[in-house]
Design an enzyme around this catalytic site. Sequence first.
Site, PDB file in Angstrom:
ATOM      1  N   HIS A 186      -7.521  -5.246  -1.792  1.00  0.00           N
ATOM      2  CA  HIS A 186      -6.271  -4.666  -1.297  1.00  0.00           C
ATOM      3  C   HIS A 186      -5.516  -5.616  -0.364  1.00  0.00           C
ATOM      4  O   HIS A 186      -4.300  -5.495  -0.204  1.00  0.00           O
ATOM      5  CB  HIS A 186      -6.569  -3.342  -0.585  1.00  0.00           C
ATOM      6  CG  HIS A 186      -5.389  -2.445  -0.443  1.00  0.00           C
ATOM      7  ND1 HIS A 186      -4.584  -2.076  -1.495  1.00  0.00           N
ATOM      8  CD2 HIS A 186      -4.859  -1.827   0.653  1.00  0.00           C
ATOM      9  CE1 HIS A 186      -3.625  -1.272  -1.069  1.00  0.00           C
ATOM     10  NE2 HIS A 186      -3.760  -1.116   0.227  1.00  0.00           N
ATOM     11  N   ASP A 221      -8.881  -4.695  -6.513  1.00  0.00           N
ATOM     12  CA  ASP A 221      -8.593  -3.732  -5.445  1.00  0.00           C
ATOM     13  C   ASP A 221      -9.484  -2.504  -5.608  1.00  0.00           C
ATOM     14  O   ASP A 221      -9.329  -1.735  -6.551  1.00  0.00           O
ATOM     15  CB  ASP A 221      -7.112  -3.340  -5.501  1.00  0.00           C
ATOM     16  CG  ASP A 221      -6.626  -2.641  -4.243  1.00  0.00           C
ATOM     17  OD1 ASP A 221      -7.446  -1.985  -3.585  1.00  0.00           O
ATOM     18  OD2 ASP A 221      -5.428  -2.753  -3.928  1.00  0.00           O
ATOM     19  N   SER A 242       0.845  -1.189   0.000  1.00  0.00           N
ATOM     20  CA  SER A 242       0.000   0.000   0.000  1.00  0.00           C
ATOM     21  C   SER A 242       0.889   1.251   0.000  1.00  0.00           C
ATOM     22  O   SER A 242       1.669   1.437  -0.932  1.00  0.00           O
ATOM     23  CB  SER A 242      -0.949  -0.030   1.198  1.00  0.00           C
ATOM     24  OG  SER A 242      -1.963   0.928   1.053  1.00  0.00           O
TER      25      SER A 242
END
Length: 768
Positions: A728, A693, A616
């Site tokens: 994610h 995602d 991330s």
Amino acid sequence: MKLGKWSVLLLVGCTAAIDIPRKPFPPTGSGHKRLTFNETVVKPVIAPSSTAVEWISTAEDGDYVFQDSDGSLKIQSIVTNHTQTLVPADKVPDDAYSYWIHPNLSSVLWATNYTKQYRYSYFASYYIQDLQSFKLAPLASNQAGDIQYANWSPTGDAIAFVRANNVYVWTAKSTTQITTDGSADLFNGVPDWIYEEEILGDRHALWFSPDAEYLAFLRFNETGVPTFRVPYYMDNEEVAPPYPRELELRYPKVSQTNPTVEVRLLSRATGEVSSVSIKAFNATDLVIGEVAWLTETHSQVAVKAFNRVQDQQKVVTVDVLSLKTKTISERDGTDGWLDNALSITYIGQIGDSKAEYYIDISDESGWAHLWLFPVAGGRPMALTKGEWEVTAILSIDKQRQLVYYLSTQHHSTERHVYSVSWKTFTATPLVDDTVAAVWSASFSSQGGYYILSYRGPDVPYQELYAINSTKPLCTITSNAAVYDVLKQYTLPKISYFELRLPSGETLNVMQRLPVSFSPRKKYPILFTPYGGPGAQEVSKAWQSQTFKSYIASDPELEFVTWTVDNRGTGYKGRRFRGQVAKQLGRLEAQDQVWAAQQAAKLPFIDAEHIAIWGWSYGGYLTGKVIETDSGVFSLGVLTAPVSDWRFYDSMYTERYMKTLQENANGYNASAIWDVAGYKNVRGGVLIQHGTGDDNVHFQNAAALVDRLVGEGVSPDKLQVQWFTDSDHGIRYHGGSVFLYRQLAKRLYEEKHRKKSEGHQWSKRSLEF
């Protein structure tokens, strides 16, 4: 309360005290076994448990509800040590996901048929169970797992719930639909995606007044917000459908149209819904961060408002009867940004004064502290002060005039529990704050008891205390079984230290050494940053024995790991974190490179094999580090990275970068764009991303890879791995295990990479 094995609790049989003293450093084990991949990633064998309880208000303070090991719901009294079964195991709904107890213990609200939506939100069917007959009654007669939120009023005479983006109120006599305009673009009482993810951090946007006579709720309008489509190629099927299903998500990116937000007030007595005009900022720029009642009844409610880029803040009170508004507090944060602490709590009058106050966390002194704000407006009073930060309000005891809180007073990597009196302004530690540790606490409804949770660095445990007593009543969770497992293993040695930058500022570092570490050997090292604004990775909490422990344990890997919290991260004051404003990726990358240069000087570090991996924001930071072309890092792994902040959501990005129109040069500099570092990194780069995602879109990886390929990065320098339909977290269809196996493989290859290795393509540029 959400159900789960973690909530199992039997007070009757708990021990009198902790029988294994905790040490101010992480355990290293006393055995000889090394942790394997399966024992860390697939099914961790060293996993301390904890207990969460739901304190309830009854005649006796110290009563709480828990789910027993057989699945039943029970109420436990600390005072009498009596346990009463509320719901027998055979009366609990089979697919129960969560529950909420009626304030007078007459019934239970169950959430069943759970379907996850976003980070916090989910759909479910709800049932009300009478605790005399144990009969279940549906909250809505025709429900089909489609209710978005439901909960009791404080008095228990009503349930507010949201269905199809409309607010309803249930009572024992009837159900009333409060709003009728809910649609795919209009949300009543629940946040849209961006407010859930970036502002409220919750799945609801409605709040009963303390006397339950009024209901405040937010209305979000996504009209004009651009839509992003996320394809699902498998869509949970074994055979892929001919056409992928597409999630159409209203997702405002940088400088795009944001949802507008309005405050509504429902009078339960009249059924009238009033619209409140919050004129703190232009309606198209208004961000509402918090709604809190400043009363014991329903006289007034506070709204914390921000401008679009969240560097201006106003707290506005609303007189519920007249709907008149008043700005009682303002802040300018244009030197950086203003965090939404979500901590406003009304406390009423202080001492003999007739003035009423509320408590909030603010960093207006340069450090996040507790402040007393007059409800009528005026100068606030600092309840705590110093070059350290309050990280959370744990409980407020109005009778004793105390606030219980967590802070970094001893060190930014630690958390100790304190109380402070708003009568004397005296702070008192509830634990020995001279010993390095991370603590938390959960307080009973009347504040007479609390569960003190030790969270590290040694094995966590929990004890029950009475207020003003230094001796525990009993041990709730000892995790003694974890010590039995630790006797079998030898673990990486974790230590903490600081690196001093040339500027004089310090960076917190967490180091793991391989289990058979010898200072006479040289080891490869992996940097594992996150590094985002206000975040923290270097903490003296218990460190899970997962992938980082594996790569320090496997004799074919034996990596040292460093986790470095760069400038911009949290809990070291406003100046430290605010330096990255308008220039994300620059200082963070500089700090990681500088830390790696310091590591390379150590005699036990193999300076030819220094890798970096992040997820991330950490993936983005890894990408910016490789972009610097420093030569110090030899391998980069970017997992689910942002590659260009123009691709990310507006409310997060603009908080730190401002708008694209205001800071175009900053956006250009913050994107991963320069490719020289990618051509020159000795061990290459691996990019991993999930195609499903909905947070950091696959678009980020796709655009970055296109840039690298288009600029002639050699195939032996670039490896790309997508994970079909994974979000994610990258877990779909075994994605997580594959990801870590792939990462371990790349680290193994990097460790054994020779200086001269590489195909001829890597030795000359390519022309197209």
